[in-house]
Design an enzyme around this catalytic site. Sequence first.
Site, PDB file in Angstrom:
ATOM      1  N   HIS A 198       0.716  -1.239   0.110  1.00  0.00           N
ATOM      2  CA  HIS A 198      -0.023   0.130   0.081  1.00  0.00           C
ATOM      3  C   HIS A 198       1.075   1.266   0.059  1.00  0.00           C
ATOM      4  O   HIS A 198       1.205   1.814   1.177  1.00  0.00           O
ATOM      5  CB  HIS A 198      -0.943  -0.096   1.379  1.00  0.00           C
ATOM      6  CG  HIS A 198      -1.716  -1.177   1.216  1.00  0.00           C
ATOM      7  ND1 HIS A 198      -1.497  -2.313   1.768  1.00  0.00           N
ATOM      8  CD2 HIS A 198      -3.311  -1.280   1.037  1.00  0.00           C
ATOM      9  CE1 HIS A 198      -2.426  -3.427   1.680  1.00  0.00           C
ATOM     10  NE2 HIS A 198      -3.475  -2.788   1.117  1.00  0.00           N
ATOM     11  N   HIS A 245      -3.799   3.225  -3.831  1.00  0.00           N
ATOM     12  CA  HIS A 245      -4.254   2.401  -2.022  1.00  0.00           C
ATOM     13  C   HIS A 245      -3.373   1.256  -2.025  1.00  0.00           C
ATOM     14  O   HIS A 245      -2.696   1.064  -1.190  1.00  0.00           O
ATOM     15  CB  HIS A 245      -5.526   2.503  -1.850  1.00  0.00           C
ATOM     16  CG  HIS A 245      -5.995   1.666  -0.499  1.00  0.00           C
ATOM     17  ND1 HIS A 245      -5.791   2.165   0.837  1.00  0.00           N
ATOM     18  CD2 HIS A 245      -6.224   0.334  -0.288  1.00  0.00           C
ATOM     19  CE1 HIS A 245      -5.913   1.136   1.591  1.00  0.00           C
ATOM     20  NE2 HIS A 245      -6.371   0.317   0.754  1.00  0.00           N
ATOM     21  N   HIS A 299     -28.454 -15.172  25.846  1.00  0.00           N
ATOM     22  CA  HIS A 299     -27.001 -15.087  26.711  1.00  0.00           C
ATOM     23  C   HIS A 299     -26.553 -16.251  27.060  1.00  0.00           C
ATOM     24  O   HIS A 299     -25.611 -16.268  27.926  1.00  0.00           O
ATOM     25  CB  HIS A 299     -27.460 -14.115  28.007  1.00  0.00           C
ATOM     26  CG  HIS A 299     -27.993 -12.830  27.949  1.00  0.00           C
ATOM     27  ND1 HIS A 299     -28.624 -12.402  26.837  1.00  0.00           N
ATOM     28  CD2 HIS A 299     -27.455 -11.731  28.570  1.00  0.00           C
ATOM     29  CE1 HIS A 299     -28.784 -10.961  26.963  1.00  0.00           C
ATOM     30  NE2 HIS A 299     -28.052 -10.581  27.923  1.00  0.00           N
ATOM     31  N   GLU A 310     -17.845  -3.517  25.016  1.00  0.00           N
ATOM     32  CA  GLU A 310     -16.852  -4.670  25.238  1.00  0.00           C
ATOM     33  C   GLU A 310     -15.661  -4.622  24.107  1.00  0.00           C
ATOM     34  O   GLU A 310     -14.372  -5.123  24.610  1.00  0.00           O
ATOM     35  CB  GLU A 310     -17.916  -5.968  24.907  1.00  0.00           C
ATOM     36  CG  GLU A 310     -18.804  -6.316  25.911  1.00  0.00           C
ATOM     37  CD  GLU A 310     -19.958  -5.763  25.769  1.00  0.00           C
ATOM     38  OE1 GLU A 310     -21.030  -5.816  26.708  1.00  0.00           O
ATOM     39  OE2 GLU A 310     -19.999  -5.053  24.842  1.00  0.00           O
ATOM     40  N   PRO A 364      -6.028  -4.762  11.334  1.00  0.00           N
ATOM     41  CA  PRO A 364      -7.362  -4.801  11.265  1.00  0.00           C
ATOM     42  C   PRO A 364      -7.577  -3.384  11.695  1.00  0.00           C
ATOM     43  O   PRO A 364      -7.470  -2.767  12.932  1.00  0.00           O
ATOM     44  CB  PRO A 364      -7.666  -5.821  12.425  1.00  0.00           C
ATOM     45  CG  PRO A 364      -6.240  -6.671  12.565  1.00  0.00           C
ATOM     46  CD  PRO A 364      -5.368  -5.755  12.086  1.00  0.00           C
TER      47      PRO A 364
END
Length: 670
Positions: free
Chosen positions: A37, A268, A478, A416, A127
């Site tokens: 990139h 890119h 749950h 979370e 990520p």
Amino acid sequence: MTACTIPPTKQQPDQRALANAIRALAMDAVEKANSGHPGMPMGMADVATVLYQKFLKFDPKNPAWPDRDRFILSAGHGSMLLYALNYLTGYDKMTLDEIKNFRQLHAITAGHPEVNVDAGIEMTTGPLGQGIATSVGFALAERIMNAKFGDDLVNHKTYVIASDGDLMEGISHEACSLAGHLALKNLIVLYDDNNISIDGPTSLSFSEDVVKRFESYGWQAWRIDGHDFAQIERALTDAQSATKPVLIACKTKIGYGAPTKENSKDSHGSPLGADEIKGTRANLNWPFAPFEIPDDILHAWRSMSTKGQSAHHEWSKRLESSPRKMEFKQRIANDFAAVIKECIAQAKNYFLSEKPKMATRATSGKTLEYLVPKLDNLIGGSADLTGSVNTKIKGFDAISPTNNYNGQYVHYGVREHGMAAMMNGMSLHGGVVPYSGTFLSFADYCRPSIRLAALMKTQSIFVMTHDSIGLGEDGPTHQPVEHLASLRCIPNLLVLRPCDGIETAECWDIALSHTSGPSVLVLTRQNLPTLRHDAGENNSARGAYILSGMPNAKAHIFATGSEVELAITAQKKLAEQNIPTNVVSIPSFELFERQDENYRRHIIGDDNVFKVAIEAAVRMGWDSIIGNNGTFIGMKSFGESAPYQKLYEHFGITSDAIVQSVYNHVKGAK
């Protein structure tokens, strides 16, 4: 500074030449690798040049210096920006040969940065969203350590380069919102605002006002021209005295200098090509051969670390004269083995003597009552579930800007994913060991950050409670079913599911001693009896052991966590029918896999021993222990909403099911 546009000023050619060295190395390395990139490094080269030349506190000859500034390349696809910077500034490990071997096997110049502090790489990124979210943990750890040791020993910044994609990811909202709430003034994000995504212009999917968004979080934010050196310097200067975290939106041109691919998605994620590189060299007035950096430019880059080396020298003198020198060094080294051993022994003795019937989430909380007062590097937290996950003990404050970041607990809110990433940043920063809790079913919300913790080999301790249908009436949304299997398949992650208080304390011992990777403690909502009758050796550390044995066992009953109680009950019932069995508790598949073959054979048993396993989860992973012919008693579907006792009966996860399976096999064999 309020949101504004800083007026343009005259460019400084000497800085442009320095920045062009980054651009040249980036496009040459990508071209040689035939992948990568180039656009982002070329677009952010000017910003990075000013940051390193004027502001970043670093010492390439002592890259792990605890009071260095941290630089996080959240836009990890632009890894050649970081590699070029670290070569140019003189990190010994980042050689020109490493640059030339970009994206090749065993090179430290991987396609996306992989943590290597000695090479100037603070964390693994790629990520999108992970870097900027993890940086909030870096910044929080700095404030926690500063509260403990003061400005003389801890006073540094965390700088981030983030992309449009980073800010689109949901995790950036979670972590940056909390950063504003915590007023982390030592966090400075340089946003590469180039308006380009892989699919084309960001206007295809992204139209929010990022500056206003961050202002609403409680940040200071403003816009600049990312190719105007004076504007960049002024913005970074103002950021030094900010009272809040800072976002600087840098308007840049992706692929800066490329004759046809500047400001285009085409720069890119693929090489520019020989003709485009030739034109770029002409546009940048860079007539040098591939990978050639003129001596005067390289010398200018190498001299940038002089201020940092001087700052490091002065800091070292302050450390040596500090009355808290040994305490600080112990925190950085995470050298608390003796203290941990003493605390765990006390907790185990309590459970042995009192033999309480408690949920393992509660025995975990009880164990923390022994650990937290003795280990001020332990920083707990939860995702708005403090009372349910038992991660906060009485008498210890929550960390807040209003108490100058004193305390040993973080209220992460319902975040979370952000919580997990921040824990990784705290651990990578050093000086603190983070642990935080949520329900096991929400491990999916944390999973990308748990995976990254395992990849980075960083010590983050995830406390996951309400671990099965045993949570009862809250129902299948749950009730974890597949989560144990999905976590156990992550390399370098310890999954620890204790059966009682003694095993819980042992699992905490394991997690705190496991400094080269993350751990997940998997804990129950329902009460369980104390099953262990000894508190000596840490049996859980071997992953599996015979909890209750009998001579000439006809079957081995394997179980984890809450189902160990069912295995013990079944053993007693089978003994009444003259069928001896061994009950094997398996707190950790991963630790058991590390044992030598003789021990594993002893625990599993030979082919003449019938094998049955019971766990309130799916079978996946159990065949490595019980084989294809072993019997598994567990879940084959999602759960239901009902009292947990009824659910265990409904799904056939009972001691009678074990007894029937063993009885049928033994009697059938005769």
